[in-house]
Design a protein around this motif. Structure first.
Motif, mmCIF file in Angstrom:
data_model
loop_
_atom_site.group_PDB
_atom_site.id
_atom_site.type_symbol
_atom_site.label_atom_id
_atom_site.label_comp_id
_atom_site.label_asym_id
_atom_site.label_seq_id
_atom_site.Cartn_x
_atom_site.Cartn_y
_atom_site.Cartn_z
ATOM 1 N N TYR A 60 0.834 -1.209 0.000
ATOM 2 C CA TYR A 60 0.000 0.000 0.000
ATOM 3 C C TYR A 60 0.860 1.247 0.000
ATOM 4 O O TYR A 60 2.024 1.224 0.396
ATOM 5 C CB TYR A 60 -0.931 0.039 1.225
ATOM 6 C CG TYR A 60 -0.302 -0.409 2.525
ATOM 7 C CD1 TYR A 60 0.401 0.466 3.325
ATOM 8 C CD2 TYR A 60 -0.393 -1.740 2.932
ATOM 9 C CE1 TYR A 60 0.988 0.051 4.511
ATOM 10 C CE2 TYR A 60 0.197 -2.173 4.116
ATOM 11 C CZ TYR A 60 0.888 -1.265 4.902
ATOM 12 O OH TYR A 60 1.490 -1.686 6.068
ATOM 13 N N GLN B 249 -1.981 10.291 7.564
ATOM 14 C CA GLN B 249 -2.320 10.639 8.951
ATOM 15 C C GLN B 249 -3.817 10.754 9.196
ATOM 16 O O GLN B 249 -4.246 11.411 10.131
ATOM 17 C CB GLN B 249 -1.622 11.938 9.378
ATOM 18 C CG GLN B 249 -0.101 11.850 9.334
ATOM 19 C CD GLN B 249 0.451 10.867 10.346
ATOM 20 O OE1 GLN B 249 0.201 10.982 11.529
ATOM 21 N NE2 GLN B 249 1.166 9.857 9.892
ATOM 22 N N ALA C 5 -4.858 4.267 5.240
ATOM 23 C CA ALA C 5 -4.152 3.012 4.980
ATOM 24 C C ALA C 5 -4.686 1.925 5.907
ATOM 25 O O ALA C 5 -4.929 0.785 5.483
ATOM 26 C CB ALA C 5 -2.653 3.189 5.164
ATOM 27 N N THR C 6 -4.897 2.275 7.158
ATOM 28 C CA THR C 6 -5.413 1.310 8.126
ATOM 29 C C THR C 6 -6.772 0.778 7.678
ATOM 30 O O THR C 6 -7.012 -0.447 7.662
ATOM 31 C CB THR C 6 -5.520 1.994 9.504
ATOM 32 O OG1 THR C 6 -4.214 2.439 9.884
ATOM 33 C CG2 THR C 6 -6.068 1.064 10.552
HETATM 34 C C1 LIG Z 1 2.945 3.600 5.024
HETATM 35 C C2 LIG Z 1 1.877 4.656 4.794
HETATM 36 C C3 LIG Z 1 0.813 4.147 3.834
HETATM 37 C C4 LIG Z 1 1.237 4.961 6.147
HETATM 38 O O1 LIG Z 1 0.366 6.070 5.978
HETATM 39 P P1 LIG Z 1 -0.347 6.718 7.251
HETATM 40 O O2 LIG Z 1 -1.124 7.869 6.759
HETATM 41 O O3 LIG Z 1 0.650 6.894 8.338
HETATM 42 O O4 LIG Z 1 -1.300 5.524 7.723
HETATM 43 P P2 LIG Z 1 -2.846 5.642 7.969
HETATM 44 O O5 LIG Z 1 -3.486 6.205 6.751
HETATM 45 O O6 LIG Z 1 -3.347 4.358 8.453
HETATM 46 O O7 LIG Z 1 -2.926 6.752 9.103
HETATM 47 C C5 LIG Z 1 -2.404 6.419 10.381
HETATM 48 C C6 LIG Z 1 -2.130 7.698 11.120
HETATM 49 O O8 LIG Z 1 -3.311 8.477 11.105
HETATM 50 C C7 LIG Z 1 -3.773 8.623 12.457
HETATM 51 N N1 LIG Z 1 -5.227 8.416 12.419
HETATM 52 C C8 LIG Z 1 -6.126 9.407 12.395
HETATM 53 N N2 LIG Z 1 -7.357 8.889 12.344
HETATM 54 C C9 LIG Z 1 -7.226 7.541 12.335
HETATM 55 C C10 LIG Z 1 -8.129 6.468 12.279
HETATM 56 N N3 LIG Z 1 -9.461 6.673 12.228
HETATM 57 N N4 LIG Z 1 -7.673 5.193 12.252
HETATM 58 C C11 LIG Z 1 -6.340 4.961 12.298
HETATM 59 N N5 LIG Z 1 -5.436 5.957 12.353
HETATM 60 C C12 LIG Z 1 -5.861 7.237 12.364
HETATM 61 C C13 LIG Z 1 -3.051 7.579 13.276
HETATM 62 O O9 LIG Z 1 -2.880 7.991 14.608
HETATM 63 C C14 LIG Z 1 -1.761 7.462 12.545
HETATM 64 O O10 LIG Z 1 -0.872 8.493 12.914
HETATM 65 P P3 LIG Z 1 0.402 8.127 13.841
HETATM 66 O O11 LIG Z 1 1.221 7.136 13.061
HETATM 67 O O12 LIG Z 1 1.043 9.447 14.022
HETATM 68 O O13 LIG Z 1 -0.167 7.522 15.079
HETATM 69 C C15 LIG Z 1 2.504 5.974 4.234
HETATM 70 O O14 LIG Z 1 3.466 6.456 5.147
HETATM 71 C C16 LIG Z 1 3.167 5.793 2.879
HETATM 72 O O15 LIG Z 1 2.478 5.815 1.851
HETATM 73 N N6 LIG Z 1 4.510 5.588 2.861
HETATM 74 C C17 LIG Z 1 5.239 5.413 1.620
HETATM 75 C C18 LIG Z 1 4.930 4.078 0.960
HETATM 76 C C19 LIG Z 1 5.115 2.887 1.901
HETATM 77 O O16 LIG Z 1 5.979 2.888 2.768
HETATM 78 N N7 LIG Z 1 4.293 1.847 1.695
HETATM 79 C C20 LIG Z 1 4.386 0.640 2.471
HETATM 80 C C21 LIG Z 1 5.432 -0.279 1.905
HETATM 81 S S1 LIG Z 1 5.601 -1.763 2.926
#
Ligand SMILES: CC(C)(COP(=O)(O)OP(=O)(O)OC[C@H]1O[C@@H](n2cnc3c(N)ncnc32)[C@H](O)[C@@H]1OP(=O)(O)O)[C@@H](O)C(=O)NCCC(=O)NCCS
Length: 187
Positions: free
Chosen positions: A95, A103, A107-108
């Motif tokens: 993903y 944030q 993704a979750t």
């Molecule tokens: C990895 C990646 C998808 C994570 O994205 P992300 O936005 O951090 O993940 P989510 O969309 O699930 O959001 C989670 C964050 O939103 C916050 N959040 C807000 N509302 C939320 C909800 N309803 N549910 C879960 N999290 C929530 C969480 O607290 C979390 O923040 P934190 O890490 O500071 O605690 C992103 O960093 C990315 O695209 N990275 C580059 C590509 C990559 O690494 N892909 C994976 C390869 S293995």
């Protein structure tokens, strides 16, 4: 496999379409996506055209879905989630989220929907989903941990990124695992 649209009422997963090509091209300029995934780098519009027009349909035909992540609050595609074949009948989840859509838990939510589909008898019907990330990818590990994946260790040179062997964190999710943080994660 026929394409399927999944939703939890807030986040919707649907196959990417031609209208997503420019948004995908723009998102994949992000250095974090280049660093932590296997997308081509540098990423061009031609890569996105090929992804949407050829790679995604071929993957669906082989039983490995790829979805665009969408919400009613965002006009544009927010990211991608999908599966690749890791071994016999074992899909690996992958993903990314566009930088301006991070944030918010997208993704979750997308991983939860995709994993439910992978385990469903009328989905992929698998008994294990694997997650792998290059060692150090803390944001990705946080998503996997939050959705119930259990940390299993490090596979040294467990994957190859653009010709370079990389060490990976490995985690797995089984159908009856709790979908809450559990197990011993190094993060
Ligand atoms: C990895 C990646 C998808 C994570 O994205 P992300 O936005 O951090 O993940 P989510 O969309 O699930 O959001 C989670 C964050 O939103 C916050 N959040 C807000 N509302 C939320 C909800 N309803 N549910 C879960 N999290 C929530 C969480 O607290 C979390 O923040 P934190 O890490 O500071 O605690 C992103 O960093 C990315 O695209 N990275 C580059 C590509 C990559 O690494 N892909 C994976 C390869 S293995």
């Amino acid at each position: 496999m026929e394409t399927r649209v999944l939703t939890d009422g807030s986040v919707t997963l649907s196959p990417p379409v031609a209208g997503d090509i420019d948004v995908i091209t723009e998102a994949c300029q992000d250095p974090a996506i280049a660093a932590w995934t296997n997308v081509p780098s540098p990423y061009t519009r031609a890569d996105s055209v090929r992804f949407v027009g050829d790679i995604v349909p071929a993957k669906w035909a082989d039983g490995f879905p790829e979805w665009a992540i969408r919400t009613s609050l965002h006009e544009r595609l927010c990211g991608m989630v999908g599966f690749l074949e890791r071994g016999a009948e074992i899909p690996e989840i992958g993903y990314w989220i566009a930088p301006d859509a991070r944030q918010h838990g997208l993704a979750t939510a997308a991983v939860r929907l995709a994993c439910d589909f992978a385990f469903a008898a009328d989905g992929m019907g698998v008994s294990r989903i694997e997650w792998r990330a290059f060692v150090g990818n803390l944001p990705s590990a946080a998503v996997a941990r939050r959705t119930g994946f259990q940390y299993e260790g490090i596979a040294r040179h467990g994957t190859v990124q653009r010709g370079v062997p990389r060490d990976v964190w490995v985690a797995g999710l089984l159908p009856d695992d709790p979908r809450t943080p559990t197990g011993t994660w190094p993060i």
